[in-house]
Motif scaffolding. Structure first.
Motif, PDB file in Angstrom:
ATOM      1  N   ASN A   1      -6.551   6.088   3.825  1.00 38.13           N
ATOM      2  CA  ASN A   1      -5.422   6.848   3.199  1.00 38.13           C
ATOM      3  C   ASN A   1      -4.215   5.939   2.959  1.00 38.13           C
ATOM      4  O   ASN A   1      -3.276   6.605   2.611  1.00 38.13           O
ATOM      5  CB  ASN A   1      -5.041   8.075   4.058  1.00 38.13           C
TER       6      ASN A   1
ATOM      7  N   TYR B   1       5.409  12.153  -4.871  1.00 39.17           N
ATOM      8  CA  TYR B   1       5.803  11.265  -3.895  1.00 39.17           C
ATOM      9  C   TYR B   1       7.361  10.952  -3.842  1.00 39.17           C
ATOM     10  O   TYR B   1       7.727  10.634  -4.944  1.00 39.17           O
ATOM     11  CB  TYR B   1       5.150  10.117  -3.818  1.00 39.17           C
TER      12      TYR B   1
ATOM     13  N   ASP C   1      -3.421   5.618 -10.402  1.00 41.95           N
ATOM     14  CA  ASP C   1      -4.579   5.344  -9.829  1.00 41.95           C
ATOM     15  C   ASP C   1      -4.953   6.562  -8.753  1.00 41.95           C
ATOM     16  O   ASP C   1      -6.118   6.720  -8.167  1.00 41.95           O
ATOM     17  CB  ASP C   1      -5.116   4.102  -9.534  1.00 41.95           C
ATOM     18  N   GLN C   2      -3.936   6.980  -7.930  1.00 40.89           N
ATOM     19  CA  GLN C   2      -3.963   7.759  -7.082  1.00 40.89           C
ATOM     20  C   GLN C   2      -3.907   9.176  -7.289  1.00 40.89           C
ATOM     21  O   GLN C   2      -4.246  10.258  -6.373  1.00 40.89           O
ATOM     22  CB  GLN C   2      -2.688   7.544  -6.034  1.00 40.89           C
TER      23      GLN C   2
ATOM     24  N   PRO D   1       0.565  12.916  -5.576  1.00 47.28           N
ATOM     25  CA  PRO D   1       1.367  11.620  -5.978  1.00 47.28           C
ATOM     26  C   PRO D   1       2.417  11.562  -7.096  1.00 47.28           C
ATOM     27  O   PRO D   1       3.437  10.983  -6.929  1.00 47.28           O
ATOM     28  CB  PRO D   1       0.082  10.553  -6.485  1.00 47.28           C
TER      29      PRO D   1
ATOM     30  N   LYS E   1       0.821  -1.172   0.008  1.00 53.44           N
ATOM     31  CA  LYS E   1      -0.046  -0.134   0.070  1.00 53.44           C
ATOM     32  C   LYS E   1       0.888   1.240  -0.013  1.00 53.44           C
ATOM     33  O   LYS E   1       2.038   1.151   0.521  1.00 53.44           O
ATOM     34  CB  LYS E   1      -1.011   0.001   1.244  1.00 53.44           C
TER      35      LYS E   1
ATOM     36  N   LYS F   1      -0.830   8.033   1.807  1.00 51.37           N
ATOM     37  CA  LYS F   1      -1.263   9.205   0.933  1.00 51.37           C
ATOM     38  C   LYS F   1      -1.269  10.567   1.729  1.00 51.37           C
ATOM     39  O   LYS F   1      -1.328  11.564   1.361  1.00 51.37           O
ATOM     40  CB  LYS F   1      -2.646   8.930   0.315  1.00 51.37           C
TER      41      LYS F   1
ATOM     42  N   SER G   1      -3.486   3.194   0.485  1.00 47.92           N
ATOM     43  CA  SER G   1      -4.101   2.996  -0.764  1.00 47.92           C
ATOM     44  C   SER G   1      -3.388   1.895  -1.492  1.00 47.92           C
ATOM     45  O   SER G   1      -2.151   1.619  -1.730  1.00 47.92           O
ATOM     46  CB  SER G   1      -3.941   4.129  -1.927  1.00 47.92           C
TER      47      SER G   1
ATOM     48  N   LEU H   1      -1.939  -0.687  -4.157  1.00 51.01           N
ATOM     49  CA  LEU H   1      -1.150  -0.625  -5.421  1.00 51.01           C
ATOM     50  C   LEU H   1      -1.285  -2.033  -6.377  1.00 51.01           C
ATOM     51  O   LEU H   1      -0.943  -3.016  -5.605  1.00 51.01           O
ATOM     52  CB  LEU H   1       0.215  -0.236  -5.124  1.00 51.01           C
TER      53      LEU H   1
ATOM     54  N   PHE I   1       1.762   5.353  -9.440  1.00 50.59           N
ATOM     55  CA  PHE I   1       0.627   6.088  -8.622  1.00 50.59           C
ATOM     56  C   PHE I   1      -0.590   6.799  -9.456  1.00 50.59           C
ATOM     57  O   PHE I   1      -1.086   7.750  -9.004  1.00 50.59           O
ATOM     58  CB  PHE I   1       1.223   6.955  -7.727  1.00 50.59           C
TER      59      PHE I   1
END
Length: 835
Positions: free
Chosen positions: A596, A741, A833-834, A738, A532, A535, A598, A600, A831
């Motif tokens: 939060n 990050y 999708d984030q 993201p 994960k 976030k 998320s 992966l 990331f």
């Protein structure tokens, strides 16, 4: 008219085979030759120029001639990515060979000042002759066959004088993989009765062509970054010997004649001494005389330049040597009809061979001056060396810092470790992730060239980039100090192996700011371990964890807690990662079971390649994923796109490409795939046709400057000055997004070499990267574009159905050394999708 001429050539049979191109066509006629030395035809089966030499046959001949001559030794310095040997022939008189180690030792004392200027006239000059760094510019390598024969077999006072007064480092093929690719293409498409029609298939290579190496890099931009295997061998040879002259034999457009340096004077890097340019011009007089003698057209000073130090013809200039570029109009095959008549492959070889000899003649005649340049360059370096030092590092990321240190050590730059963690000029430097560069060292000019920021220029047009500062390329903290306590001297840039990871039966947290974290994350996921991403930040009882931290549960996995520990422990040691054991999910900030955190999914990446796609950009992405991060990527050829299933891929990367790269049906197929959840990551011009297909929407800004009082002859300069050819700009970044990050600072230097500028979104959170109001850090940009770029953005993301479309205006993976923005690309993979 050209088609009529081609027809006449065909009817009359006036093709390049109509003339008898024996070895005598190339060689000086006033020289006798040792009959015991094998001619190229005796080994190859043909005279050079009749066919394009393949690399294996080149190796065979060079090995054979070295065995046959006491003037030549041969060595293999390593291998290309395709495992072809990187040969070097050392050529000098037998007497010099008998004391070669002594000659080398004394030559290197020119650098250190242990040899006085008065001793130079009795020393040989060292000449490094290199050929065909672009594989589809083969006249250089094929000329090297003739040159090797001449140097081994020629007899008489002239050759004795050359061999007694030079040590020749002959590199017959800078780019073996590209040479092999091109030789295969042209030899398999050549007609028995040669056809000079420029439209023949022989003269139209398929993607990616033979110019580049295995990973599709232009290796003539890698002399300074030294990221490629072939470059690392070349640079080691350079510093092992410190040659006085380095030649770089190229080809250019078929309708061109022959070029030799100097280039355009106003485009010479200010750090290059004037004496270097004066001697380059003096050597040029020998080229002119030699080309006059065989009736070849040529020119000098009217194109190309000596600004970017990453090219073979300019890199020597910042090292006390003389780099010389040769550009021969290319036959691009066996023989081609051009504006200058029929251009045979043999003629191109002859010009390259002729100027290879004139280089040696000039080097001997100007020997004392050329050696004197090297001596003076380093004495001046000693005089201009300041006290104090530079310090660079990246807190918490020893790998990234070490990658920069590796480059500096390849260039023989002195480095030292810190004695302790320090705060310098408001920046934090850690012992295990920082280095000191003392100013008082012989390589101080090169260090200046690698790290300088320059924003004012004599000219506004550049053959290559106008900025390349390594502190921005690596996104490291960099500062200057007047004095500092230096720790251990760094002989080799290597990292200490981390201690064993502490075991946990609950969970682990992997810091995403580490350079190798994407490589490790993929391997964790590929091992079947669920992960994960955080976030939001959180804290354990002992550590703080930032946005993008990867959390790996130890329970409820397909693997046991012990198996997960072994995987993570091995990865953190191999990749020098910071992984922490967590004993409880009740962390401060968000908890480990938080929404939060998320989930992966493991990415399955495809890369669009083929006609219409910029091979350089595609190669850089392929190299980064495959070679550096060991993440598999499937290369999909655009011509096969219609029959390829995209269902197995989560991401499709489309480098800079033309609008017609995919057919209409191919573009519809792409849309369907994105609607179902696919992710596109696109660069530069690709964004324009994605917009036309309504896959993404954006607005651009562009200048409205008109050509006022610009003459016809100056129109090229007018348009050239508007181009952003390679400069560095500052951006503000949102590290909670993201895309960012792993970044800790709120500013990030971005390299760009396009004029594509996107308007910012009205919603600020959709602008994770935005150019500042004072964006220019280094390089050239005209005033109008500098105003326009302020506040624009280099990245956009749109949702399309269940998928995402992300675009970058510029290359985040530039030439494999712009490591500071690698993570932007990797974040768009992991990331998406984030976002």
């Amino acid at each position: 008219m050209k088609s009529i001429l081609i027809g006449l050539f065909m009817i009359l049979g006036v093709c390049s085979q109509a003339q008898d191109f024996g070895l005598d066509y190339y060689l000086p006629t006033n020289v006798s030759y040792n009959q015991d030395i094998p001619k190229p035809s005796e080994i190859l089966g043909y005279v050079p120029g009749e066919w394009h030499v393949s690399h294996d046959k080149l190796v065979h001949y060079m090995t054979t001639i070295a065995e046959s001559s006491d003037r030549i030794t041969i060595e293999n310095r390593g291998f290309t990515y395709e495992q072809r040997p990187l040969l070097l022939l050392t050529v000098t008189s037998p007497e010099n060979h008998s004391k070669l180690s002594e000659i080398k030792e004394k030559h290197l004392q020119i650098i250190t000042g242990e040899v006085s200027k008065s001793e130079l006239e009795n020393m040989p000059v060292v000449v490094n002759q290199g050929f065909s760094i672009h594989g589809n510019e083969p006249s250089g390598t094929n000329a090297a066959l003739v040159l090797a024969y001449y140097l081994a077999a020629a007899e008489g006072p002239a050759i004795d004088n050359i061999l007694n007064n030079t040590v020749i480092l002959l590199d017959p093929s800078f780019n073996p993989d590209g040479l092999q690719r091109f030789a295969y293409w042209t030899n398999t498409n050549r007609s028995t009765h040669l056809n000079p029609d420029p439209q023949d298939r022989e003269f139209s290579e398929i993607f990616p062509g033979g110019r580049t190496n295995h990973y599709w890099f232009d290796m003539n931009r890698d002399w300074l970054p030294v990221q490629l295997l072939e470059s690392q061998a070349r640079i080691k040879t350079f510093y092992d010997w410190r040659p006085n002259v380095l030649t770089d034999h190229h080809e250019m457009g078929s309708n061109s004649s022959f070029f030799f340096q100097p280039g355009i004077p106003s485009r010479t890097n200010p750090l290059t001494p004037q004496l270097n340019q004066d001697l380059t011009e003096a050597i040029g007089n020998y080229h002119a005389k030699a080309l006059d003698s065989i009736g070849s057209l040529y020119y000098s000073k009217e194109s190309f330049d000596d600004f970017y130090y990453g090219k073979g013809s300019t890199f020597p200039d910042i090292n006390g040597s003389i780099g010389i570029l040769f550009e021969q109009g290319s036959s691009r095959g066996s023989g081609q009809l051009t504006d200058n008549g029929l251009l045979s492959f043999q003629f191109t070889i002859k010009n390259q061979f002729t100027t290879a000899l004139s280089t040696l003649e000039a080097s001997v005649a100007l020997k004392t001056d050329i050696l004197g340049l090297q001596h003076q360059f380093f004495r001046d370096a000693e005089k201009r060396a300041d006290k104090g030092a530079y310090v660079f590092g990246r807190k918490g990321d020893p790998v990234l810092t070490n990658e920069l240190a590796k480059i500096l050590k390849r260039h023989q730059v002195e480095l030292y470790k810190l004695t302790s963690n320090q705060s310098l000029n408001g920046k934090e430097f850690e012992v295990d992730a920082s280095y000191i560069i003392p100013k008082n060292q012989l390589q101080n000019r090169l260090v200046e060239a690698m790290f300088e920021e320059r924003t004012s220029f004599q000219d506004s047009i550049f053959y290559d980039v106008s900025a390349w500062s390594f502190k921005h390329a690596f996104d490291v903290d960099f500062t200057e100090v007047k004095s500092i306590s230096m720790g251990e001297k760094v002989e080799e840039a290597i990292l200490n192996t981390p201690a064993d990871l502490k075991r946990s039966n609950y969970a682990y947290a992997m810091r995403w700011s580490d350079f190798n974290s994407p490589k490790a994350l993929y391997k964790i996921m590929n091992a079947g371990v669920r992960v994960k991403v955080a976030k939001k930040p959180f804290q354990s009882s002992t550590e703080e964890f930032d946005y993008g931290t990867i959390m790996i549960p130890a329970q409820n996995q397909d693997k046991t807690a012990d198996e997960i520990y072994e995987i993570l422990n091995a990865l953190q040691k191999e990749n020098h990662l910071h992984i922490s054991a967590l004993e409880t999910g009740l962390t401060q900030g968000i908890n480990l079971g938080s929404p939060n955190m998320s989930h992966l999914e493991m990415p399955k990446i495809a890369l669009l390649v083929g006609n219409g796609v910029t091979s350089y950009d595609a190669g850089e992405i392929w190299h980064m994923l495959d070679y550096r991060y060991e993440i598999p990527v499937t290369k999909l050829d655009a011509k096969d796109f219609g029959r390829i299933s995209l269902d197995k891929y989560t991401h499709l990367v489309i480098p800079n490409s033309r609008a017609n790269t995919l057919s209409s049906s191919g573009k519809n197929k792409l849309k369907d795939w994105v609607r179902k959840g696919g992710n596109i990551i696109a660069y530069k011009g690709t964004a324009n046709w994605l917009k036309a297909e309504e896959l993404i929407d954006f607005k651009t800004v562009s200048d409205t400057v008109v050509a006022d009082n610009v003459s016809f002859v100056d129109r090229t300069e007018f348009y050239g000055a508007k181009r952003i050819g390679g400069a560095i700009f500052n951006t503000n970044v949102d590290t909670t997004h993201p895309l960012l990050y792993g970044y800790n600072d709120d500013e990030l230097a971005i390299f760009r070499n396009s004029n594509m500028m996107l308007e910012a979104d009205k919603l600020s959170f959709n602008n994770p990267i935005q150019y500042t109001q004072t964006p220019l850090l280094s390089g050239y940009i005209n005033k109008e574009n500098l105003e326009l770029i302020k506040g624009t953005v280099p990245f956009k993301k749109n949702s399309y159905g269940r998928g995402n479309v992300m675009i970058f205006t510029d290359n985040t993976n530039f030439r494999a050394f712009w490591l500071g923005t690698f993570k932007l690309f990797m974040n768009s993979i992991f990331f998406s999708d984030q976002m």
